[in-house]
Write a protein that holds these residues in place. Structure first.
Motif, mmCIF file in Angstrom:
data_model
loop_
_atom_site.group_PDB
_atom_site.id
_atom_site.type_symbol
_atom_site.label_atom_id
_atom_site.label_comp_id
_atom_site.label_asym_id
_atom_site.label_seq_id
_atom_site.Cartn_x
_atom_site.Cartn_y
_atom_site.Cartn_z
ATOM 1 N N ASN A 80 11.899 23.724 19.334
ATOM 2 C CA ASN A 80 10.618 24.161 19.900
ATOM 3 C C ASN A 80 10.067 25.390 19.170
ATOM 4 O O ASN A 80 9.475 26.281 19.788
ATOM 5 C CB ASN A 80 10.755 24.459 21.402
ATOM 6 C CG ASN A 80 9.411 24.448 22.125
ATOM 7 O OD1 ASN A 80 8.529 23.658 21.800
ATOM 8 N ND2 ASN A 80 9.248 25.340 23.088
ATOM 9 N N ASP A 128 18.587 24.792 26.419
ATOM 10 C CA ASP A 128 17.385 25.119 25.660
ATOM 11 C C ASP A 128 17.796 25.396 24.227
ATOM 12 O O ASP A 128 18.423 26.424 23.927
ATOM 13 C CB ASP A 128 16.697 26.339 26.263
ATOM 14 C CG ASP A 128 15.374 26.661 25.578
ATOM 15 O OD1 ASP A 128 15.000 25.935 24.637
ATOM 16 O OD2 ASP A 128 14.714 27.644 25.983
ATOM 17 N N GLN A 147 9.018 31.167 34.211
ATOM 18 C CA GLN A 147 9.198 31.792 32.909
ATOM 19 C C GLN A 147 9.236 33.315 32.997
ATOM 20 O O GLN A 147 10.124 33.965 32.432
ATOM 21 C CB GLN A 147 8.072 31.354 31.956
ATOM 22 C CG GLN A 147 8.171 31.885 30.541
ATOM 23 C CD GLN A 147 9.311 31.277 29.753
ATOM 24 O OE1 GLN A 147 10.478 31.589 29.998
ATOM 25 N NE2 GLN A 147 8.977 30.421 28.802
ATOM 26 N N ALA A 189 7.210 25.281 31.862
ATOM 27 C CA ALA A 189 7.930 26.553 31.782
ATOM 28 C C ALA A 189 7.449 27.512 32.864
ATOM 29 O O ALA A 189 8.245 28.214 33.493
ATOM 30 C CB ALA A 189 7.749 27.168 30.403
ATOM 31 N N GLU A 190 6.141 27.548 33.076
ATOM 32 C CA GLU A 190 5.602 28.424 34.114
ATOM 33 C C GLU A 190 6.057 27.967 35.499
ATOM 34 O O GLU A 190 6.387 28.782 36.368
ATOM 35 C CB GLU A 190 4.066 28.449 34.036
ATOM 36 C CG GLU A 190 3.501 28.964 32.712
ATOM 37 C CD GLU A 190 3.857 30.418 32.430
ATOM 38 O OE1 GLU A 190 4.246 31.138 33.363
ATOM 39 O OE2 GLU A 190 3.750 30.833 31.264
ATOM 40 N N ALA A 217 7.736 33.522 24.097
ATOM 41 C CA ALA A 217 8.291 32.526 25.007
ATOM 42 C C ALA A 217 7.311 31.364 25.166
ATOM 43 O O ALA A 217 6.092 31.538 25.043
ATOM 44 C CB ALA A 217 8.578 33.168 26.362
ATOM 45 N N TYR A 218 7.838 30.178 25.426
ATOM 46 C CA TYR A 218 6.991 28.992 25.592
ATOM 47 C C TYR A 218 6.109 29.152 26.830
ATOM 48 O O TYR A 218 6.588 29.513 27.905
ATOM 49 C CB TYR A 218 7.857 27.748 25.721
ATOM 50 C CG TYR A 218 7.061 26.466 25.793
ATOM 51 C CD1 TYR A 218 6.232 26.092 24.734
ATOM 52 C CD2 TYR A 218 7.129 25.645 26.913
ATOM 53 C CE1 TYR A 218 5.498 24.919 24.786
ATOM 54 C CE2 TYR A 218 6.397 24.473 26.977
ATOM 55 C CZ TYR A 218 5.581 24.117 25.913
ATOM 56 O OH TYR A 218 4.850 22.955 25.979
ATOM 57 N N HIS A 223 12.326 28.331 26.680
ATOM 58 C CA HIS A 223 11.940 27.998 28.043
ATOM 59 C C HIS A 223 12.715 28.911 29.008
ATOM 60 O O HIS A 223 13.622 29.633 28.585
ATOM 61 C CB HIS A 223 12.260 26.532 28.337
ATOM 62 C CG HIS A 223 11.457 25.559 27.540
ATOM 63 N ND1 HIS A 223 11.726 25.277 26.206
ATOM 64 C CD2 HIS A 223 10.386 24.776 27.875
ATOM 65 C CE1 HIS A 223 10.854 24.373 25.751
ATOM 66 N NE2 HIS A 223 10.033 24.053 26.751
ATOM 67 N N PRO A 224 12.412 28.850 30.299
ATOM 68 C CA PRO A 224 13.153 29.683 31.264
ATOM 69 C C PRO A 224 14.658 29.457 31.216
ATOM 70 O O PRO A 224 15.441 30.407 31.325
ATOM 71 C CB PRO A 224 12.575 29.256 32.619
ATOM 72 C CG PRO A 224 11.209 28.757 32.304
ATOM 73 C CD PRO A 224 11.310 28.120 30.957
ATOM 74 N N GLU A 225 15.070 28.211 31.028
ATOM 75 C CA GLU A 225 16.511 27.927 30.984
ATOM 76 C C GLU A 225 17.191 28.597 29.793
ATOM 77 O O GLU A 225 18.392 28.887 29.839
ATOM 78 C CB GLU A 225 16.781 26.420 30.970
ATOM 79 C CG GLU A 225 15.947 25.635 29.989
ATOM 80 C CD GLU A 225 14.630 25.146 30.565
ATOM 81 O OE1 GLU A 225 14.107 24.154 30.031
ATOM 82 O OE2 GLU A 225 14.106 25.765 31.526
ATOM 83 N N ARG A 279 8.807 26.575 36.208
ATOM 84 C CA ARG A 279 10.232 26.872 36.374
ATOM 85 C C ARG A 279 10.513 28.377 36.331
ATOM 86 O O ARG A 279 11.655 28.796 36.274
ATOM 87 C CB ARG A 279 11.053 26.155 35.290
ATOM 88 C CG ARG A 279 10.984 24.642 35.390
ATOM 89 C CD ARG A 279 12.072 23.962 34.565
ATOM 90 N NE ARG A 279 12.007 24.282 33.160
ATOM 91 C CZ ARG A 279 11.195 23.692 32.274
ATOM 92 N NH1 ARG A 279 10.347 22.755 32.680
ATOM 93 N NH2 ARG A 279 11.222 24.027 31.001
#
Length: 317
Positions: free
Chosen positions: A125, A92, A171, A166-167, A160-161, A130-132, A169
């Motif tokens: 971004n 990310d 977030q 993202a959700e 956060a995105y 993102h979560p990562e 994965r």
């Protein structure tokens, strides 16, 4: 780029540029006029920035010419080695991270990166991780804990995105895990809000022993536009929301949410990037030195957050 409330100063600065471009600059009358206008512009800038409203501070914090995390890293740290990926999904680029040298000592550096032009902003971004990205921070904090590396983080994100991917994965879980890791590591953590500290995306990197803010940065659980949209069903009342949120560095220092403020050059960090980066470097050096005197770093962090709750509770009464 200039902000609307800076327009009178910009007009003066354009006149000064025009006079300096005139042939025969050695003319004493022109030199005197330039000096007069420069003095007037400085006084006007000082007057404007001494009484910024909370919403105006939000605009300054979002200024496209403010130094980014990568600017701080390249000037403050040496031998920076970029570390990428969460070892689960991918890399990310909204969060830049790596190991570097600071005053001869190895440290872990992480930060939100917004980018400096349109192409880089899209690539990063706009600093919305993102979560990562947060899982990468967790992985690297484990590494810092293992090898006893102090952590320095730079916070600069609108949040956060919040996209569907993202959700899907996880977030929220990723942010919560990042906050938990930040609070539990046994090495010093120093966080600096260099621009916009928005929502849980900012908190994930700011659960630190010392939280520092630049003079015209902001830090809040939600943006003024988002707050106004929820409370009044319109973003048009964003200025009112910004005032109510107590999101300025000065408000947050009073509430003990942060520990200190780094002054910005006259007119904001975007007018003198090197000066503000050097000031942040000096502050990091002092706070790291302070942490060397702390016997239990984790307990120091716990007590810091407990003090925040006691202070806000006392004010509520």
């Amino acid at each position: 780029m200039f902000l609307d409330f800076e327009l009178p100063v910009i007009e003066l600065e354009e006149k000064i540029k025009g006079l300096k471009a005139i042939h025969g600059i050695d003319d004493l009358k022109i030199q005197d006029e330039i000096a007069r206008l420069e003095k007037k512009a400085t006084a006007m800038l000082k007057s404007i920035y001494s009484k910024l409203s909370p919403w105006q501070k939000v605009l300054v914090a979002r200024h496209q010419m403010r130094p980014r995390a990568s600017d701080y890293i390249s000037r403050i740290f040496q031998q920076f080695v970029h570390l990428a990926g969460d070892r689960k999904f991918g890399e990310d680029r909204a969060i830049v991270s790596g190991i570097a040298k600071l005053y001869g000592r190895s440290v872990l550096v992480i930060g939100h990166e917004k980018g400096s032009d349109m192409n880089s902003r899209i690539a990063h971004n706009f600093g919305m991780a993102h979560p990562e990205g947060y899982r990468k921070v967790v992985r690297l904090m484990d590494l810092a804990d293992k090898f006893r590396l102090p952590v320095v983080s730079f916070v600069d994100t609108p949040g956060a995105y919040a996209g569907t991917g993202a959700e899907e994965r996880g977030q929220f879980e990723a942010i919560a895990s990042c906050i938990e890791k930040s609070l539990s590591v046994s090495v010093p953590v120093i966080s600096i809000v260099i621009g916009e500290g928005g929502s849980g995306g900012a908190i994930a990197l700011a659960c630190a022993n010392y939280v520092i803010m630049l003079e015209h940065s902001v830090y809040s659980v939600i943006s003024p536009e988002g707050c106004a949209s929820i409370l009044w069903r319109t973003a048009d009342r964003k200025e009112e929301a910004a005032s109510a949120q107590k999101l300025t560095a000065q408000d947050l220092l009073h509430l003990r949410v942060i520990d200190c403020i780094v002054p910005e050059p006259l007119g904001g960090a975007h007018r003198n990037q090197i000066a503000v980066i050097d000031s942040v470097s000096d502050m990091i050096k002092r706070k790291l030195a302070d942490m060397l005197l702390v016997s239990d770093v984790r307990q120091h962090r716990v007590e810091r957050f407990c003090r925040i709750g006691k202070c806000i509770d006392a004010m509520g009464r």
